[in-house]
Scaffold this motif. Structure first.
Motif, short mmCIF file in Angstrom:
data_model
loop_
_atom_site.label_atom_id
_atom_site.label_comp_id
_atom_site.label_asym_id
_atom_site.label_seq_id
_atom_site.Cartn_x
_atom_site.Cartn_y
_atom_site.Cartn_z
N ASP A 124 0.84 -1.19 0.00
CA ASP A 124 0.00 0.00 0.00
C ASP A 124 0.89 1.25 0.00
O ASP A 124 1.98 1.24 0.59
CB ASP A 124 -0.89 0.03 1.24
N TRP A 125 0.42 2.28 -0.64
CA TRP A 125 1.14 3.56 -0.61
C TRP A 125 0.97 4.23 0.76
O TRP A 125 -0.05 4.01 1.43
CB TRP A 125 0.59 4.49 -1.68
N PRO A 126 1.93 5.06 1.15
CA PRO A 126 1.78 5.81 2.39
C PRO A 126 0.97 7.09 2.20
O PRO A 126 1.04 8.02 3.02
CB PRO A 126 3.23 6.13 2.77
N LEU A 127 0.21 7.17 1.11
CA LEU A 127 -0.70 8.29 0.85
C LEU A 127 -1.87 7.77 0.04
O LEU A 127 -1.86 6.63 -0.43
CB LEU A 127 0.03 9.44 0.14
N THR A 128 -2.88 8.60 -0.15
CA THR A 128 -4.10 8.18 -0.82
C THR A 128 -4.35 9.02 -2.06
O THR A 128 -3.70 10.04 -2.30
CB THR A 128 -5.30 8.35 0.12
N TYR A 129 -5.35 8.59 -2.84
CA TYR A 129 -5.79 9.38 -3.99
C TYR A 129 -6.18 10.79 -3.54
O TYR A 129 -5.84 11.78 -4.20
CB TYR A 129 -6.97 8.71 -4.67
N GLU A 130 -6.87 10.88 -2.42
CA GLU A 130 -7.33 12.18 -1.93
C GLU A 130 -6.16 13.09 -1.59
O GLU A 130 -6.22 14.31 -1.79
CB GLU A 130 -8.25 12.00 -0.73
N ASP A 131 -5.06 12.51 -1.08
CA ASP A 131 -3.86 13.31 -0.79
C ASP A 131 -3.27 13.90 -2.07
O ASP A 131 -2.74 15.02 -2.06
CB ASP A 131 -2.79 12.44 -0.12
N LEU A 132 -3.36 13.14 -3.15
CA LEU A 132 -2.68 13.55 -4.39
C LEU A 132 -3.59 14.32 -5.34
O LEU A 132 -3.11 15.01 -6.24
CB LEU A 132 -2.14 12.30 -5.09
N ALA A 133 -4.91 14.22 -5.15
CA ALA A 133 -5.86 14.79 -6.11
C ALA A 133 -5.62 16.28 -6.42
O ALA A 133 -5.61 16.67 -7.59
CB ALA A 133 -7.29 14.57 -5.64
N PRO A 134 -5.41 17.15 -5.43
CA PRO A 134 -5.20 18.57 -5.78
C PRO A 134 -3.93 18.81 -6.58
O PRO A 134 -3.87 19.75 -7.39
CB PRO A 134 -5.16 19.28 -4.42
N TYR A 135 -2.94 17.95 -6.41
CA TYR A 135 -1.69 18.10 -7.17
C TYR A 135 -1.84 17.57 -8.59
O TYR A 135 -1.24 18.10 -9.52
CB TYR A 135 -0.56 17.42 -6.42
N TYR A 136 -2.67 16.53 -8.75
CA TYR A 136 -3.03 16.12 -10.11
C TYR A 136 -3.65 17.30 -10.86
O TYR A 136 -3.28 17.60 -12.01
CB TYR A 136 -4.06 14.98 -10.07
N THR A 137 -4.58 17.97 -10.22
CA THR A 137 -5.29 19.08 -10.88
C THR A 137 -4.33 20.18 -11.30
O THR A 137 -4.38 20.68 -12.44
CB THR A 137 -6.37 19.64 -9.94
N ARG A 138 -3.43 20.55 -10.42
CA ARG A 138 -2.48 21.63 -10.73
C ARG A 138 -1.50 21.19 -11.82
O ARG A 138 -1.15 21.98 -12.71
CB ARG A 138 -1.76 22.04 -9.45
N ALA A 139 -1.04 19.95 -11.75
CA ALA A 139 -0.11 19.45 -12.76
C ALA A 139 -0.78 19.40 -14.14
O ALA A 139 -0.15 19.68 -15.16
CB ALA A 139 0.42 18.08 -12.38
N GLU A 140 -2.05 19.03 -14.18
CA GLU A 140 -2.76 18.94 -15.46
C GLU A 140 -2.89 20.30 -16.13
O GLU A 140 -2.82 20.41 -17.36
CB GLU A 140 -4.14 18.30 -15.21
N ILE A 141 -3.04 21.34 -15.33
CA ILE A 141 -3.07 22.69 -15.90
C ILE A 141 -1.70 23.04 -16.47
O ILE A 141 -1.58 23.55 -17.59
CB ILE A 141 -3.51 23.70 -14.82
N GLN A 142 -0.65 22.77 -15.71
CA GLN A 142 0.70 23.09 -16.17
C GLN A 142 1.08 22.33 -17.43
O GLN A 142 1.80 22.84 -18.29
CB GLN A 142 1.72 22.77 -15.06
N MET A 143 0.58 21.10 -17.58
CA MET A 143 0.98 20.24 -18.69
C MET A 143 0.03 20.29 -19.88
O MET A 143 0.17 19.51 -20.82
CB MET A 143 1.11 18.79 -18.20
N SER A 144 -0.95 21.20 -19.86
CA SER A 144 -1.88 21.38 -20.98
C SER A 144 -2.62 20.09 -21.33
O SER A 144 -2.65 19.64 -22.48
CB SER A 144 -1.13 21.89 -22.23
N VAL A 145 -3.26 19.50 -20.32
CA VAL A 145 -3.96 18.23 -20.50
C VAL A 145 -5.35 18.47 -21.09
O VAL A 145 -6.10 19.32 -20.62
CB VAL A 145 -4.06 17.47 -19.17
N SER A 146 -5.67 17.70 -22.12
CA SER A 146 -6.97 17.79 -22.78
C SER A 146 -7.74 16.50 -22.58
O SER A 146 -7.15 15.42 -22.46
CB SER A 146 -6.79 18.07 -24.28
#
Length: 544
Positions: free
Chosen positions: A123-145
């Protein structure tokens, strides 16, 4: 050995790929002085011409995925004689985002708790919920469509509109609706509109090799490094890092590197060192950074550095159709994807699952080789028949299976092999296990069902190939226990508190999807933690 001293920086980052670039941006925004050392240079997108008839022949000479084949001056040799898979990477500004397909995914919540669900891996020492806001910010930076609302995820919306659907895509959506199987429009780090210096994709289908000529793909040489330079990050090209240096108390003091242009050895002092050199380059540097205090390599009291290497078992299935459609057009990575079978299938004889990504089959030369078709197109009349059958009349399901961590799959230092600068080179030991073989075969069989439902008159499973090592993960895993992991949940080395590993090396499990989205989110989260805890950061008195 003579070394040249340099100005001390708050942070020295090794590697300019997605993780290094994202970390550099966040730390520079927080006011850190940052230097990034990159053994390669900016990619030369003009070195081959898309408009020339010889394009498909010349591209692999310059932009091959395999560094042992490509052998650019920035590359280092990798002994993969004991590996079932050849690892792929790009050594240069932008890292492997220069040659990746840009298929973009988040992990599903279950991917963070594989041991709880299936009793395997960790198991990871973190969860999807821990990472979700960083996914969102990274997707903006990386021009995700893409398209929001995918029911296989908690709610999220890609920041840019999706690629247009083609004939092949519509066939497969209709087929999966009849089968009752999941399918969703492709999510890609590819701009579909003009924004932030990026151009809209024109669908050349050349995302991976030789990379995107039009400036639409979210490779960090375009999305991040122009911004990083404006923020004051110093990017040192042609700087091959040999080792991380430490003081008598075991704290990092900086890195020793070789200027590939002059051959001169330099020491770059830094208060914090971040390794972002990919799943082979990072453990190579750690193992080469041995000393009296760290006899088995730096940050390796757990003996986990280099272990648990994962590279995703991979399969491909082609469907042949009577009608002619747009299967040579981009994007390369995924027009659509299915996560119907990403979890363990009861009674299948294996654990965990795979994502399928719908791809075209490329230009004319992509239709004539042994791989993925199983046999060459032949000569004369047979050649014309094969090209007619395959070009513009075929689609491909690319199957990305979850790779389970195995401590015997690992990166070592080769006792004899060295790079051009005399630095000991890595050796990769990697074997596909029975679980992986069963998983791929089962998914190939079901992908064939998908194509047949869509009207394919024939399906072909690609033969086994070593040339599938796109995703290099796990060789410096994160965890809460220093005895079984290399870094903590915020990517900080257990043994060396001012050393961080920020790349795919830290991932405890591989998931069944393309990893760059998770690598990017982890990088942003780790860099933010460094910024937020800077007052408490322990540094060496030599560089304080």
């Amino acid at each position: 050995m003579t070394t040249t001293p340099h100005e001390t920086y708050d942070v020295a980052i090794v590697g300019s790929g997605p993780s290094g670039a994202i970390a550099a941006r966040r730390l520079a925004e927080a006011g850190f002085s940052v230097v990034c050392l990159e053994q390669g240079e900016y990619p030369n997108y003009t070195s081959i011409n898309f408009e020339e008839p010889t394009f498909e022949l010349t591209r692999d000479m310059v932009f091959s995925w395999n560094p042992n084949t490509r052998m650019n001056s920035a590359d280092y040799p990798i002994n993969d004689s004991e590996s079932d898979v050849s690892p792929f990477m790009w050594n240069g500004v932008g890292g492997s985002s220069v040659i990746y397909a840009a298929a973009w995914h988040r992990f599903q919540p279950s991917n963070f708790r594989v041991k709880t669900l299936d009793g395997v891996a960790e198991d990871w020492p973190l969860t999807y919920e821990d990472l979700a806001p960083y996914y969102t910010r990274a997707e903006i930076q990386m021009s995700v469509s893409g398209v929001g609302g995918d029911p296989s995820y908690p709610p999220f919306d890609p920041p840019l509109p999706p690629m247009p659907m083609g004939v092949l895509d519509k066939k497969m959506f209709a087929a999966h609706e009849r089968l009752g199987w999941h399918i969703w429009p492709g999510t890609n780090a590819i701009s579909t509109v003009k924004q932030n210096g990026m151009n809209p994709c024109v669908r050349r289908g050349a995302c991976m090799a030789p990379a995107c000529f039009d400036g639409a793909k979210g490779s960090v040489d375009r999305t991040h490094w122009p911004i990083n330079i404006k923020l004051g990050v110093k990017l040192v090209q042609r700087a091959r890092v040999a080792r991380v240096e430490t003081d008598s108390s075991g704290l990092a003091t900086g890195v020793t590197y070789i200027d590939r242009a002059t051959g001169q050895t330099h020491f770059q002092p830094a208060r914090i060192v971040i390794l972002s050199a990919n799943g082979i380059g990072t453990p190579r540097i750690l193992l080469n950074s041995d000393s009296n205090r760290f006899a088995n390599g730096l940050a390796n009291s757990s003996d986990m550095v280099g272990r648990n290497l994962m590279m995703h078992p991979h399969g491909m299935v082609m469907g042949l159709f009577d009608d002619h459609f747009d299967s040579w057009q981009g994007p390369t990575g995924q027009r659509a994807y299915s996560q119907q079978f990403t979890e363990t299938q009861p009674g299948s004889g294996f654990v965990r699952g795979a994502k399928w990504q719908l791809m075209g089959t490329g230009g004319p030369l992509g239709t004539i080789g042994v791989w993925p078709w199983g046999k060459r197109a032949g000569w004369g009349e047979e050649f014309h028949k094969a090209v007619y059958k395959r070009f513009g009349r075929s689609g491909m399901w690319s199957i990305i299976g979850e790779d389970l961590p195995n401590p015997e799959n690992r990166v070592l230092i080769d006792p004899d092999l060295k790079d051009a600068d005399g630095i000991p080179a890595p050796k990769v030991v990697y074997r596909c296990d029975d679980n992986s073989r069963k998983l791929v075969k089962w998914h190939e069989e079901h992908a064939a069902i998908s194509f047949k439902e869509a009207g394919a008159y024939e399906t072909i499973a690609a033969p086994d190939s070593r040339e599938t090592g796109w995703h290099i993960l796990g060789a410096a895993r994160m965890g809460n226990d220093p005895e079984t992991s290399v870094v903590n949940p915020f990517n900080q080395a257990h043994d060396v508190p001012n050393l961080y590993v920020i790349d795919g090396s830290v991932m405890p499990t591989s998931g069944p999807v393309n990893p760059t989205g998770t690598v990017a989110a982890l990088a942003l989260r780790a860099a933010e933690a460094i910024a937020m805890t800077r007052r408490d950061q322990v540094v060496s008195s030599k560089v304080a």
